[in-house]
Design a protein around this motif. Structure first.
Motif, PDB file in Angstrom:
ATOM      1  N   GLN A  77      -0.652  11.240 -15.007  1.00 41.42           N
ATOM      2  CA  GLN A  77      -1.920  11.686 -14.447  1.00 41.42           C
ATOM      3  C   GLN A  77      -1.750  12.290 -13.053  1.00 41.42           C
ATOM      4  N   ASN A  78      -0.736  11.809 -12.310  1.00 41.02           N
ATOM      5  CA  ASN A  78      -0.572  12.233 -10.918  1.00 41.02           C
ATOM      6  C   ASN A  78       0.711  13.022 -10.670  1.00 41.02           C
ATOM      7  N   VAL A  79       1.375  13.461 -11.739  1.00 41.43           N
ATOM      8  CA  VAL A  79       2.674  14.103 -11.569  1.00 41.43           C
ATOM      9  C   VAL A  79       2.568  15.382 -10.743  1.00 41.43           C
ATOM     10  N   HIS A  80       1.415  16.065 -10.782  1.00 41.75           N
ATOM     11  CA  HIS A  80       1.243  17.301 -10.025  1.00 41.75           C
ATOM     12  C   HIS A  80       1.098  17.042  -8.522  1.00 41.75           C
ATOM     13  N   ARG A  81       0.851  15.790  -8.161  1.00 41.29           N
ATOM     14  CA  ARG A  81       0.698  15.402  -6.750  1.00 41.29           C
ATOM     15  C   ARG A  81       1.482  14.123  -6.494  1.00 41.29           C
ATOM     16  N   LEU A  82       2.688  14.091  -7.005  1.00 38.59           N
ATOM     17  CA  LEU A  82       3.489  12.873  -7.049  1.00 38.59           C
ATOM     18  C   LEU A  82       3.645  12.219  -5.684  1.00 38.59           C
ATOM     19  N   TYR A  83       4.014  13.003  -4.671  1.00 39.41           N
ATOM     20  CA  TYR A  83       4.316  12.418  -3.369  1.00 39.41           C
ATOM     21  C   TYR A  83       3.061  11.904  -2.667  1.00 39.41           C
ATOM     22  N   ASP A  84       1.942  12.580  -2.865  1.00 39.33           N
ATOM     23  CA  ASP A  84       0.690  12.089  -2.290  1.00 39.33           C
ATOM     24  C   ASP A  84       0.208  10.837  -3.015  1.00 39.33           C
ATOM     25  N   TRP A  85       0.358  10.809  -4.322  1.00 41.40           N
ATOM     26  CA  TRP A  85       0.013   9.606  -5.088  1.00 41.40           C
ATOM     27  C   TRP A  85       0.828   8.418  -4.618  1.00 41.40           C
ATOM     28  N   MET A  86       2.133   8.645  -4.444  1.00 42.39           N
ATOM     29  CA  MET A  86       3.000   7.567  -3.976  1.00 42.39           C
ATOM     30  C   MET A  86       2.594   7.107  -2.576  1.00 42.39           C
ATOM     31  N   ALA A  87       2.258   8.053  -1.713  1.00 43.84           N
ATOM     32  CA  ALA A  87       1.831   7.698  -0.352  1.00 43.84           C
ATOM     33  C   ALA A  87       0.566   6.850  -0.392  1.00 43.84           C
ATOM     34  N   GLU A  88      -0.375   7.224  -1.247  1.00 47.97           N
ATOM     35  CA  GLU A  88      -1.617   6.450  -1.368  1.00 47.97           C
ATOM     36  C   GLU A  88      -1.326   5.025  -1.826  1.00 47.97           C
ATOM     37  N   MET A  89      -0.445   4.869  -2.814  1.00 45.01           N
ATOM     38  CA  MET A  89      -0.085   3.541  -3.301  1.00 45.01           C
ATOM     39  C   MET A  89       0.580   2.710  -2.211  1.00 45.01           C
ATOM     40  N   GLN A  90       1.520   3.322  -1.494  1.00 41.18           N
ATOM     41  CA  GLN A  90       2.247   2.587  -0.468  1.00 41.18           C
ATOM     42  C   GLN A  90       1.332   2.185   0.683  1.00 41.18           C
ATOM     43  N   LEU A  91       0.455   3.074   1.099  1.00 44.02           N
ATOM     44  CA  LEU A  91      -0.462   2.745   2.187  1.00 44.02           C
ATOM     45  C   LEU A  91      -1.447   1.654   1.764  1.00 44.02           C
ATOM     46  N   GLU A  92      -1.831   1.666   0.493  1.00 48.52           N
ATOM     47  CA  GLU A  92      -2.778   0.665  -0.007  1.00 48.52           C
ATOM     48  C   GLU A  92      -2.146  -0.715  -0.092  1.00 48.52           C
ATOM     49  N   HIS A  93      -0.844  -0.774  -0.360  1.00 51.11           N
ATOM     50  CA  HIS A  93      -0.166  -2.055  -0.579  1.00 51.11           C
ATOM     51  C   HIS A  93       0.789  -2.421   0.549  1.00 51.11           C
ATOM     52  N   GLY A  94       0.512  -1.972   1.749  1.00 49.60           N
ATOM     53  CA  GLY A  94       1.295  -2.412   2.895  1.00 49.60           C
ATOM     54  C   GLY A  94       2.621  -1.718   3.097  1.00 49.60           C
ATOM     55  N   GLY A  95       2.860  -0.634   2.386  1.00 53.63           N
ATOM     56  CA  GLY A  95       4.071   0.142   2.618  1.00 53.63           C
ATOM     57  C   GLY A  95       5.129   0.040   1.547  1.00 53.63           C
ATOM     58  N   THR A  96       5.001  -0.936   0.620  1.00 51.16           N
ATOM     59  CA  THR A  96       6.003  -1.098  -0.436  1.00 51.16           C
ATOM     60  C   THR A  96       5.319  -1.326  -1.774  1.00 51.16           C
ATOM     61  N   VAL A  97       5.745  -0.610  -2.802  1.00 51.38           N
ATOM     62  CA  VAL A  97       5.193  -0.777  -4.146  1.00 51.38           C
ATOM     63  C   VAL A  97       6.329  -0.835  -5.158  1.00 51.38           C
ATOM     64  N   ASP A  98       5.990  -1.310  -6.346  1.00 48.28           N
ATOM     65  CA  ASP A  98       6.932  -1.321  -7.468  1.00 48.28           C
ATOM     66  C   ASP A  98       6.492  -0.288  -8.499  1.00 48.28           C
ATOM     67  N   LEU A  99       7.436   0.424  -9.049  1.00 49.58           N
ATOM     68  CA  LEU A  99       7.172   1.318 -10.167  1.00 49.58           C
ATOM     69  C   LEU A  99       7.959   0.821 -11.370  1.00 49.58           C
TER      70      LEU A  99
END
Length: 538
Positions: A77-99
């Motif tokens: 769903q977010n592959v066209h904006r991959l890096y922004d999607w990842m940034a949103e996830m990381q900022l939401e979860h304190g800087g670190t996420v699992d994929l």
């Protein structure tokens, strides 16, 4: 009811043994009971799997982990904006996420972080536990061989010791800059001048790619492919290089078994890759053999390219590097020298087109530097080493562009042993760890609430000088033992190209064009950067 069924029921009512009267119907009954048991068993297995899955991923630190598919639905769903999607996830979860990805990638889990303390841990204090995996290096093995960017351990340390001295400021000033200025004066600026005079819309990304390739080939191989010329000619070596590098990047986002099947069948992008790799290898091998023959005859000893300098080295036994070392080293240098640096200039110049106040400050600085020249140098189109050193505002603006749009948006390693990052996230043996420079440049806690704004002024110390910023905060050039030894060369290229263009031309984005990055390990613009050039009044 059918006649057969009526007969069966009649027989049963008369006391006749059911099995003897209607064996076929008895068989269907047994199949129904068996099928029911199987269904119940499957239902139980699925239920247990879902319960176990929900328990295992009950508190996902990142996007929702779906059974069987993992994070694949969100990724698609977010592959066209991959890096922004990842940034949103990381900022939401304190800087670190699992994929987490299951089929078709296998059971693949990666830790994705943007925490400076984690980056320090991975790249500096515990760097020996985080290395490039064999599986990852195999993606690039055919192109990069065992070169410095595709190896670990002692082999990497030996190469670093040999290569790093080639990038001192003295070498850059005496060897690299003359080649770069010559290329600007004879290639890039004439092409731009023609475009400005005709009002032609030109793809700046393509221009920079071609100029970058010619420049790095001259610096590394002492070879001029002439890819940046009038009419943008077809150059087999340049086109083969594009094919090989684009396929390598495609592999990074493709399940391994898929690209390996294509590789075995020699079809699609993998078929084109093999043909292009042959052209690349033949060109480099031919250049190495010709140069070695020249040096053995005492010809070209004064050459300034890196290939010649490598050939003139010798170890304790008096042996010079073999052809395989030279081949792997030069391909690694070509990759680092063209794609990343050219793209960084591309993003910077796009940002300048969107911020006229930044453009005005840069032009003012360049004009003040030109006023200090002697009369005979007033019309010089390029800038000297000393002049480049005076460009503090341009340097700050380039830093700001690299903060927001790093040409390498993330980097990754794999854990040798189980470990725990400083923020408490556990990393298993052989698990991948990604740190995102793209996200780090967008973290309010690092850069303030205006972190999404393009403001070169944030780089000044309040006394007219540039701030010294930790590579753990501004990590566009990485940190630790594997930091970018070509950083000074990158700035030399970026400042030389940007100053030469902006001092003479205003650049305007083509009307209606929307800039969007492509899915790539290097931050490319998906549809290029169409612009027009307009000569400045003298």
């Amino acid at each position: 009811m059918s006649a057969e069924a009526m007969s069966c029921l009649t027989s049963v009512s008369n006391g006749t043994r059911f099995a003897n009267v209607c064996p076929e119907d008895v068989s269907f009954g047994r199949d129904w009971r068996s099928s029911g048991s199987t269904s119940l068993g499957l239902l139980l297995v699925v239920t247990v799997y879902i319960v176990f899955h929900q328990y295992k991923f009950r508190n996902p630190k990142g996007p929702w982990v779906w059974p069987i598919l993992g994070n694949m639905p969100d990724f698609i769903q977010n592959v066209h904006r991959l890096y922004d999607w990842m940034a949103e996830m990381q900022l939401e979860h304190g800087g670190t996420v699992d994929l987490t990805f299951f089929f078709p990638f296998g059971d693949l889990q990666k830790v994705n972080t943007a925490r400076p303390e984690n980056v320090e841990y991975i790249t500096q204090t515990h760097h020996e536990n985080f290395i490039k995996s064999d599986q990852n290096m195999d993606l690039f093995r055919e192109l990069l061989g065992h070169g410095i960017f595709n190896t670990n351990g002692e082999r990497w340390r030996i190469q670093r010791k040999i290569i790093a001295p080639m990038f001192t400021m003295v070498v850059l000033r005496e060897s690299t800059l003359p080649l770069l200025r010559s290329g600007l004066e004879t290639k890039l600026l004439p092409i731009v001048k023609e475009g400005a005079e005709t009002g032609m819309v030109m793809d700046l990304q393509q221009i920079l790619f071609r100029f970058g390739f010619d420049s790095v080939c001259g610096t590394v191989l002492g070879l001029d492919p002439k890819s940046l010329a009038k009419g943008f000619p077809s150059v087999p070596f340049a086109e083969a290089w594009d094919t090989v590098t684009s396929t390598n990047q495609e592999r990074c986002f493709t399940p391994k078994f898929i690209w390996q099947i294509k590789r075995a069948l020699q079809v699609g992008s993998e078929g084109r890759f093999l043909k292009a790799l042959k052209v690349v290898d033949e060109t480099i091998t031919k250049t190495i053999k010709a140069r070695r023959a020249q040096l053995e005859q005492g010809i070209g000893l004064e050459r300034l390219d890196l290939l010649t300098k490598f050939m003139k080295l010798s170890d304790e036994e008096g042996k010079s590097p073999d052809d395989q070392f030279l081949r792997d080293t030069t391909t690694n240098m070509l990759l680092a020298g063209r794609d990343t640096v050219s793209m960084q200039v591309n993003w910077f110049l796009w940002l300048v087109t969107q911020h006229p106040e930044v453009e005005a400050n840069i032009v003012k600085e360049l004009n003040e530097i030109k006023l200090q020249r002697s009369p005979e140098r007033q019309q010089d189109a390029t800038f000297s080493f000393v002049e480049l050193g005076k460009m503090t505002y341009l340097h700050a603006a380039l830093n700001e562009a690299a903060r927001l749009y790093p040409s390498l948006p993330w980097d990754f390693r794999f854990a040798v042993e189980d470990d725990v990052l400083p923020d408490g996230v556990k990393v298993k043996k052989d698990q991948g760890v990604i740190w995102s420079m793209y996200t780090m440049g967008r973290m309010p806690e690092l850069w303030g609430d205006d972190c999404l704004e393009f403001k070169p002024e944030r780089w000044f110390d309040g006394h007219g000088g540039l701030k010294t910023v930790s590579p753990l905060k501004f990590s566009a050039f990485s940190s630790g033992p594997r930091n970018c030894f070509g950083k000074d060369l990158a700035y030399l290229f970026m400042k030389s190209v940007s100053a030469a263009l902006l001092s003479q031309y205003s650049i305007q984005l083509a009307p209606g064009h929307k800039v969007q990055y492509a899915l790539s390990i290097i931050l490319l613009m998906e549809k290029g950067l169409p612009v027009t050039f307009h000569a400045r009044l003298k």
